[in-house]
Design a protein around this motif. Structure first.
Motif, short mmCIF file in Angstrom:
data_model
loop_
_atom_site.label_atom_id
_atom_site.label_comp_id
_atom_site.label_asym_id
_atom_site.label_seq_id
_atom_site.Cartn_x
_atom_site.Cartn_y
_atom_site.Cartn_z
N ASP A 349 0.86 -1.19 0.00
CA ASP A 349 0.00 0.00 0.00
C ASP A 349 0.88 1.23 0.00
O ASP A 349 1.99 1.22 0.56
CB ASP A 349 -0.91 0.02 1.24
CG ASP A 349 -1.78 -1.21 1.32
OD1 ASP A 349 -1.91 -1.77 2.43
OD2 ASP A 349 -2.32 -1.63 0.28
N ASN A 357 -3.98 8.16 4.67
CA ASN A 357 -4.77 7.33 3.76
C ASN A 357 -3.87 6.56 2.82
O ASN A 357 -2.80 7.04 2.46
CB ASN A 357 -5.73 8.21 2.95
CG ASN A 357 -6.72 8.93 3.84
OD1 ASN A 357 -7.64 8.34 4.38
ND2 ASN A 357 -6.48 10.21 4.04
N TRP A 358 -4.35 5.39 2.41
CA TRP A 358 -3.51 4.49 1.62
C TRP A 358 -4.28 3.96 0.43
O TRP A 358 -5.50 3.80 0.47
CB TRP A 358 -3.07 3.30 2.49
CG TRP A 358 -2.24 3.69 3.67
CD1 TRP A 358 -2.71 4.19 4.86
CD2 TRP A 358 -0.82 3.62 3.79
NE1 TRP A 358 -1.65 4.45 5.71
CE2 TRP A 358 -0.49 4.10 5.08
CE3 TRP A 358 0.21 3.20 2.94
CZ2 TRP A 358 0.84 4.17 5.53
CZ3 TRP A 358 1.52 3.27 3.40
CH2 TRP A 358 1.82 3.75 4.69
N ARG A 359 -3.51 3.67 -0.65
CA ARG A 359 -4.08 2.98 -1.81
C ARG A 359 -3.17 1.79 -2.10
O ARG A 359 -1.96 1.85 -1.87
CB ARG A 359 -4.11 3.90 -3.04
CG ARG A 359 -5.25 4.91 -3.05
CD ARG A 359 -5.38 5.55 -4.43
NE ARG A 359 -4.33 6.51 -4.75
CZ ARG A 359 -3.59 6.47 -5.87
NH1 ARG A 359 -3.75 5.49 -6.74
NH2 ARG A 359 -2.68 7.38 -6.10
N MET B 210 -6.30 1.59 6.08
CA MET B 210 -6.33 2.18 4.73
C MET B 210 -6.88 3.61 4.71
O MET B 210 -6.54 4.38 3.82
CB MET B 210 -7.17 1.32 3.78
CG MET B 210 -6.64 -0.08 3.55
SD MET B 210 -4.98 -0.13 2.85
CE MET B 210 -5.31 0.31 1.14
N LYS B 211 -7.74 3.96 5.68
CA LYS B 211 -8.41 5.26 5.60
C LYS B 211 -8.40 5.96 6.95
O LYS B 211 -8.65 5.32 7.97
CB LYS B 211 -9.87 5.04 5.16
CG LYS B 211 -10.32 5.98 4.06
CD LYS B 211 -11.68 5.60 3.54
CE LYS B 211 -12.68 6.72 3.67
NZ LYS B 211 -12.21 8.03 3.16
N ASP B 212 -8.12 7.25 6.95
CA ASP B 212 -8.15 8.08 8.18
C ASP B 212 -7.36 7.41 9.30
O ASP B 212 -7.85 7.24 10.42
CB ASP B 212 -9.60 8.30 8.64
CG ASP B 212 -10.42 9.02 7.57
OD1 ASP B 212 -11.59 8.66 7.38
OD2 ASP B 212 -9.87 9.93 6.93
#
Lengths: 438, 341
Positions: A349, A357-359, B210-212
């Motif tokens: 990621d 935040n990650w992708r 993955m988020k925040d």
């Protein structure tokens, strides 16, 4: 030879301070204008009409004349224009070059294979170019019969080819406490990956009839001045450890142990004994200097971990990375490497905002166990500040930790096994620098 | 009954009939690669079997006193490690940082103090490691040149310098186990960690959020200003095309000099392992050598002789070892280059 119509090298390698200021102010077109102006200045021909690239209008010499013949160089070399990519020492890291490290230029490499000439080095008493006809391998200890093999012998045995990374246990070690070096070459360059060809160590152990009951450990020893030794667990030795003579299709380079080295997949580089001369089977570990005194990990309570061996899952973005400058806003392919000593990389990621935040990135094939994996991810840079990070996960479910998480357990003086998430800060100017963010 | 007897008689007859067709394999037990490799001779094994284990298996008999050790030390070790084993000029210091209390507990207390530089004696947990290493790898430029008794003597002296052994101690294979029991960090090592076994349990874990994931990103560290130019011109370390460049070095910084042939020779012949061009490492800086011999008649011949036969310790306690394998032409190139610096 200068002359009319010669292509003038565009000023692509350097942005001076004024030009960077222009970039910052959004005057992107300066690049094209400067290019034309310089070309016109140098060529002595009439200035091309606005928008026409002299590199196209003025046919270069190589389009109008004969080039070099085949076999001009019996052993080919990279382009002259690639000379900036070299393995390099980190100034001040050690006092003597014979006991030192040279770092691979990860910022300029592609895929997962490290070109043999750019493979990182770590020597304790210098390297040699050994005569392979005089080199011998002895297998002894708890075996039915101690044997001596020549290179001729070894290269007749059943051969295997495997792709593996090799990483020094001290890779990134200088940054346990804080940022210390400017580019990915120095932060992560004690890392390389090759296709190795050789014979399995288990084949040799069986050939000598090793003692399956008592033989719990293997000692590997080199033929150089240091005659470096490391203890290998028998479980590892019988699994995927190799005695190799080839890297990436040709014999080992002298700097990498020609004509013979140990390949110990997933285990830190010091165990990959170069100029391998001896394998000994035993029932106790040997407490060699480079597993009992050096390459020991200092913990906050003062104890030190000996025989630390496994390189845990790790990743790093190689471009854009510290010391580089992004030329322009807009689309960028962000690329990097991931690896794990415990098996395959499962996922990588990437974050562009310092870990908020990650992708998930794309993994290029092949994805092999204990081997480098290349990842790529799209990024549209809008010109604002950013902090880029990559975070890898391996097939055991282990997730690469942050530097503060590592420090919380191991302190700041562990020296070895720093597999922290790496952060690169992108400034509005496009300049990328090494930071620690978490 | 006749049939039975016939059958019994037939079997041995059958064997006799088949005997010429039975292939007799050479009796090399267990090998599936006949003709590859051959047994090691006892002399060969003895020549290479130099490892010493923590239980002292492999330790050859012998002895050496602290006093003898001092002689070897001053002649062969001090230049790199310091007269008292304290030098950090070439390699990390060997002695320092331990106390009598440490010898009692077997834990070097100052390993928890970041301000105390880590020395070898603070870390060493097994004396066999020291003995084994000195014998196989020391001196740095002439490994495996010490006799067995010299190794005992040097180990004794080093531990004496480290305040572990008294001045009158004679170390031998018969009392080395007692010395092991005095090492100030003999209890300071652990193998209890997840980095030995491939299935070992990691000690640090992260989650794949993955988020925040964090509310505020902390910028913990950046490259200090004084280190900005520590690695040379970064523009010269990236290629000329691609998605990113490097900022050019500030104006006025010198370009790296083109490689000179004699300098490359000096590197290949390992001269530069001990002599910096501008700085002393083990031996004097080459520029200092040039200064000393400037304008002297016969300097070239004198230095050529030193190169061939070895130095006489005119720059320090450790004389330069002889270089008998150095070709005359190479020697001349090197000496002329040094004198011309």
């Amino acid at each position: 030879m200068p002359g009319p119509g010669r292509i003038v090298r565009a000023p692509e390698n350097f942005l001076d301070a004024t030009q960077i200021a222009d970039v910052q102010a959004g005057r992107r077109d300066f690049l094209r204008g400067a290019f034309l102006a310089a070309a016109a200045l140098g060529s002595g021909r009439a200035t091309a009409a606005q928008g026409d690239d002299p590199a196209i209008l003025n046919l270069p010499e190589h389009s109008r004349a004969l080039g070099q013949p085949v076999a001009a160089r019996g052993y080919g070399l990279p382009s002259e224009h690639e000379k900036n990519l070299q393995r390099r020492e980190s100034p001040g890291l050690t006092r003597v070059g014979g006991s030192s490290v040279s770092f691979a230029p990860l910022q300029g490499l592609f895929g997962i294979i490290t070109p043999n000439g750019l493979h990182f080095e770590r020597h304790h008493q210098g390297w040699w170019d050994i005569d392979p006809t005089q080199h011998r391998l002895m297998v002894m200890g708890l075996v039915r019969e101690a044997k001596v093999y020549t290179m001729d012998d070894l290269m007749r045995l059943p051969a295997v080819s495997r792709m593996h990374f090799i990483e020094c246990g001290a890779n990134t070690g200088m940054e346990w406490g804080n940022v210390a070096v400017p580019t990915v070459q120095y932060t992560h360059g004690m890392l390389s990956c090759c296709e190795f060809t050789g014979v399995k160590l288990s084949t040799l152990l069986d050939d000598c009839g090793f003692d399956r009951k008592k033989g719990k450990f293997v000692l590997a020893e080199g033929a150089d001045g240091s005659s470096l030794t490391r203890t290998i667990a028998m479980e590892r030795a019988l699994d995927d450890v190799m005695v190799a003579w080839a890297m990436n299709g040709e014999m080992l380079r002298p700097e990498n142990g020609y004509p013979l080295r140990l390949v110990a997949p997933g285990i830190q580089g010091v165990s990959w004994v170069k100029w391998l001369r001896r394998i000994k089977v035993g029932d106790e570990p040997w407490a060699a200097k480079d597993e009992a005194l050096h390459y020991v990990d200092l913990m906050p309570d003062g104890t030190q971990r000996q025989y630390s061996s496994i390189q845990e899952c790790k990743s790093v973005i190689t471009t854009p990375s510290g010391g580089q400058t992004l030329l322009d806003k807009g689309f960028q392919n962000v690329t990097g490497l991931a690896w794990s000593g415990r098996g395959r990389v499962k996922r990588v990621d990437v974050s562009f905002d310092g870990g908020r935040n990650w992708r998930t990135a794309r993994l290029e094939s092949p994805v092999l166990p204990k081997c480098l994996t290349r990842f790529n991810i799209d990024w549209a840079w809008e010109g604002g500040p950013a902090i880029l990070q990559a975070r890898a996960m391996d097939e055991t479910g282990y997730v690469q930790p942050k530097i503060n998480q590592l420090r919380a357990v191991r302190g700041t003086r562990s020296i070895y096994h720093n597999n922290a998430i790496q952060s690169w800060k992108v400034a509005e100017s496009g300049e990328v620098t090494n930071v620690q963010a978490y | 009954m006749c049939r039975l007897i016939e059958k019994c008689c037939q079997a041995p007859l059958l064997l006799l009939y088949l005997a010429p067709f039975l292939v007799i394999v050479p009796a090399v037990a267990g090998t599936s690669f006949p003709g590859i490799g051959r047994p090691a001779t006892p002399a060969e094994i003895a020549a290479w079997d130099i490892d010493v284990r923590p239980d002292f298996k492999g330790l050859p008999p012998g002895s050496g006193s602290v006093e003898q050790g001092q002689k070897v030390w001053d002649a062969k070790c001090a230049t790199c490690h310091g007269t008292f084993g304290e030098s950090n000029e070439v390699f990390t210091p060997l002695v320092g940082g331990i106390s009598a209390e440490d010898i009692k507990t077997g834990r070097a207390a100052s390993l928890t103090k970041p301000e105390v530089a880590r020395t070898t004696i603070m870390k060493l947990a097994t004396v066999s490691t020291l003995w084994d290493y000195i014998r196989r790898a020391m001196p740095w430029n002439a490994p495996k040149s010490l006799a067995t008794d010299e190794v005992y003597a040097v180990v004794a002296y080093l531990l004496n310098l480290g305040d572990v052994l008294p001045n009158d101690f004679v170390l031998s294979d018969r009392n080395i186990a007692e010395v092991q029991a005095r090492l100030p960090n003999r209890n300071g090592m652990t193998r209890n960690h997840g980095l030995w076994d491939i299935k070992g349990k990691p000690d640090v874990t992260n989650t794949a959020c993955m988020k925040d994931c964090v509310t505020e990103v902390k910028l913990g560290s950046a490259l200090p200003e004084h280190a900005r130019d520590s690695h040379g011109d970064l523009a010269q370390q990236n290629r000329e095309v691609g998605p990113a460049r490097a900022k050019p070095e500030a104006a006025g910084a010198p370009a790296p000099p083109a490689a000179i042939q004699p300098a490359e020779l000096a590197r290949r012949k390992a001269c530069l392992s001990c002599h910096g061009v501008d700085n002393r490492i083990v031996g004097p800086a080459f520029r200092d050598v040039a200064k000393r011999y400037k304008g002297q008649d016969g300097a070239e011949a004198k230095l050529l002789e030193k190169l061939r036969r070895g130095g006489s310790g005119s720059w320090g306690a450790l004389p330069m070892p002889p270089n008998p394998d150095l070709a005359a032409a190479d020697a001349t190139t090197l000496v002329r280059w040094v004198l011309g610096l």
